[in-house]
Design an enzyme around this catalytic site. Structure first.
Site, PDB file in Angstrom:
ATOM      1  N   THR A 225       0.902  -1.241   0.096  1.00 39.40           N
ATOM      2  CA  THR A 225       0.064   0.000   0.037  1.00 39.40           C
ATOM      3  C   THR A 225       0.845   1.048   0.001  1.00 39.40           C
ATOM      4  O   THR A 225       1.782   1.324   0.773  1.00 39.40           O
ATOM      5  CB  THR A 225      -0.985   0.089   1.204  1.00 39.40           C
ATOM      6  OG1 THR A 225      -1.983  -1.071   1.246  1.00 39.40           O
ATOM      7  CG2 THR A 225      -1.513   1.457   1.403  1.00 39.40           C
ATOM      8  N   ARG A 253     -12.559  -9.839  -2.254  1.00 34.70           N
ATOM      9  CA  ARG A 253     -12.138  -8.912  -0.809  1.00 34.70           C
ATOM     10  C   ARG A 253     -11.765  -7.430  -1.177  1.00 34.70           C
ATOM     11  O   ARG A 253     -11.010  -7.213  -2.074  1.00 34.70           O
ATOM     12  CB  ARG A 253     -11.052  -9.806  -0.490  1.00 34.70           C
ATOM     13  CG  ARG A 253     -10.389  -9.371   0.940  1.00 34.70           C
ATOM     14  CD  ARG A 253      -9.533  -8.432   0.758  1.00 34.70           C
ATOM     15  NE  ARG A 253      -8.907  -8.078   2.158  1.00 34.70           N
ATOM     16  CZ  ARG A 253      -7.746  -6.936   2.270  1.00 34.70           C
ATOM     17  NH1 ARG A 253      -7.474  -6.534   1.158  1.00 34.70           N
ATOM     18  NH2 ARG A 253      -7.160  -6.653   3.510  1.00 34.70           N
ATOM     19  N   ASP A 256      -9.281  -2.019   3.472  1.00 40.60           N
ATOM     20  CA  ASP A 256      -9.525  -0.838   4.419  1.00 40.60           C
ATOM     21  C   ASP A 256      -9.121   0.529   3.275  1.00 40.60           C
ATOM     22  O   ASP A 256      -9.822   1.592   3.448  1.00 40.60           O
ATOM     23  CB  ASP A 256      -8.782  -0.584   5.632  1.00 40.60           C
ATOM     24  CG  ASP A 256      -7.226  -0.399   5.421  1.00 40.60           C
ATOM     25  OD1 ASP A 256      -6.489  -1.480   4.568  1.00 40.60           O
ATOM     26  OD2 ASP A 256      -6.575   0.196   5.976  1.00 40.60           O
ATOM     27  N   GLY A 277      -1.723  -1.761   6.413  1.00 32.40           N
ATOM     28  CA  GLY A 277      -1.695  -2.622   7.150  1.00 32.40           C
ATOM     29  C   GLY A 277      -2.786  -3.684   6.884  1.00 32.40           C
ATOM     30  O   GLY A 277      -3.405  -3.727   5.897  1.00 32.40           O
ATOM     31  N   GLY A 279      -5.790  -4.853   6.495  1.00 34.95           N
ATOM     32  CA  GLY A 279      -7.163  -4.000   6.236  1.00 34.95           C
ATOM     33  C   GLY A 279      -8.405  -4.360   7.130  1.00 34.95           C
ATOM     34  O   GLY A 279      -9.081  -3.492   7.561  1.00 34.95           O
TER      35      GLY A 279
HETATM   36  N1  ASP Z   1      -4.324  -2.178   3.943  1.00 33.80           N
HETATM   37  C1  ASP Z   1      -4.025  -2.890   2.801  1.00 33.80           C
HETATM   38  C2  ASP Z   1      -5.298  -3.893   2.892  1.00 33.80           C
HETATM   39  O1  ASP Z   1      -5.549  -4.632   3.606  1.00 33.80           O
HETATM   40  C3  ASP Z   1      -2.947  -3.618   2.864  1.00 33.80           C
HETATM   41  C4  ASP Z   1      -1.764  -2.788   3.153  1.00 33.80           C
HETATM   42  O2  ASP Z   1      -1.946  -1.578   3.664  1.00 33.80           O
HETATM   43  O3  ASP Z   1      -0.764  -3.283   3.062  1.00 33.80           O
HETATM   44  O4  ASP Z   1      -5.940  -4.127   1.632  1.00 33.80           O
END
Ligand code: ASP
Length: 359
Positions: A225, A253, A256, A277, A279
């Site tokens: 991300t 899916r 967040d 992170g 999500g």
């Molecule tokens: N937050 C993102 C997700 O869950 C993934 C990430 O931030 O690495 O899709």
């Protein structure tokens, strides 16, 4: 006529008193309206970016790779910073900084997006304007080169906040955004990560291990991300987030990143936030909005609010990741509970910071 003159004199006396009355000057400072400009000192502007909290474990990092990450982070932050310095909007700075990271195969967004279980790439993105509370988000697109541009177009050229899948792609085409063949998003590293995860998954299934929402993914392979938060010279905050989501995601899916309040939030009265992170936890914890709410309703500073949400609330749920944020005075925060987070910041004094691991 005399009467009018008398009234004008009274009015100017009243105004004169108001100016010197400390109580009323406090009122003036905290007064809010749609165009409220907290940034009276227009030299105060700043920008923070992140390239994901799923940082490569230190043991797997090479000096060459680290240099490549640092160079891209610097290019992105300088791009956003020069827009702010020239008096441009925080929305433009956020979008352009994110474009640099989306086009780099190093990060899990745009070109470097991770693979779904079916071997495709599905992107999520969102952007929010702290001045108007307008927002735009797209979910599950596979052919829009720069998903953050789509999020912005949704915010500015549609009556909706979030579009998904084929409809979002149709809208992107109508808006004249750059459309690419889905093969554009292929990167060997990400494809190998998918294979590795599938092998592990198979062995977990062989051992009858049930995977629940609270099982931890390996830090190395699943997160990514990119995101950006900025405060411009006009006192306006903005934030944006763009991602390929999590490796091996299935069933359409959505994480967040395109959820306003979880992955992205901006409000000129409090702060601008972008998350990265795992999500599912960020959605359940409404992380980005929670930070803003702690400032608004509890009077916490940005640093206090971010620490409370990431280190206490998120940790207690078992969630991992981090956030970047800026408040209306230009204070910057980069808070994470993972071993690292690709990140960079730059203020109006051109002080540049780039970090990868915990310090
Ligand atoms: N937050 C993102 C997700 O869950 C993934 C990430 O931030 O690495 O899709």
């Amino acid at each position: 006529m005399k009467k009018v003159y008398f009234l004008l004199v009274l009015l100017s006396i009243a105004l004169g008193c108001k100016k010197n009355d400390p109580a009323s000057s406090i009122q003036e400072i905290i007064k809010t309206d749609e165009n409220y400009n907290s940034n009276e000192d227009s030299s105060r502007f700043s920008i923070v970016i992140h390239g994901g909290a799923g940082t490569i474990l230190k043991a797997h990092m090479t000096p060459e790779l680290e240099a490549a990450y640092r160079q891209k982070l610097e290019e992105a932050i300088r791009t956003g910073h020069s827009i702010l310095k020239g008096g441009g909007s925080s929305l433009d700075a956020v979008q352009k900084a994110i474009n640099i990271l989306e086009d780099a195969p190093l990060f899990n967004a745009g070109k470097g997006a991770v693979f779904t279980s079916e071997g495709t790439n599905e992107h999520d993105a969102s952007i929010m304007d702290g001045r108007t509370l307008n927002a735009g988000a797209s979910a599950g697109t596979s052919s829009v080169k720069n998903p953050i541009n789509l999020a912005r177009a949704i915010m500015e050229a549609s009556p909706h906040v979030m579009l998904s899948g084929k409809g979002a792609e149709q809208f992107a085409k109508e808006q004249g955004l750059e459309i690419v063949d889905p093969g554009y998003f292929y990167t060997e590293n990400r494809f190998k990560s998918l294979q590795k995860i599938k092998e592990n998954e198979q062995s977990e299934l062989d051992h009858n291990k049930k995977i629940s929402q609270n099982d931890h993914y390996s830090q190395d392979s699943k997160f990514g991300t990119v995101g950006c938060v900025a405060l411009d010279r006009h006192g306006n905050l903005a934030s944006g987030t763009s991602t390929g989501g999590m490796t091996n995601k299935r069933w359409g899916r959505i994480g967040d990143s395109p959820i306003i309040g979880a992955g992205t939030y901006s409000n000129n009265n409090t702060c601008a936030v972008s998350s990265t992170g795992w999500g599912e936890f960020f959605i359940r914890g409404v992380v980005a909005y929670d930070i803003s709410a702690l400032m608004e309703y509890k009077g916490l500073t940005l640093a206090e609010a971010a620490r409370e949400v990431v280190q206490n609330k998120l940790n207690a749920m078992g969630g991992s990741g981090g956030i970047i944020a800026i408040d209306r005075q230009g204070h910057m925060v980069m808070e994470f509970n993972t071993p690292g987070m690709f990140r960079a910041s730059m203020n109006n004094k051109e002080e540049l910071y780039i970090g990868i691991y915990e310090e």
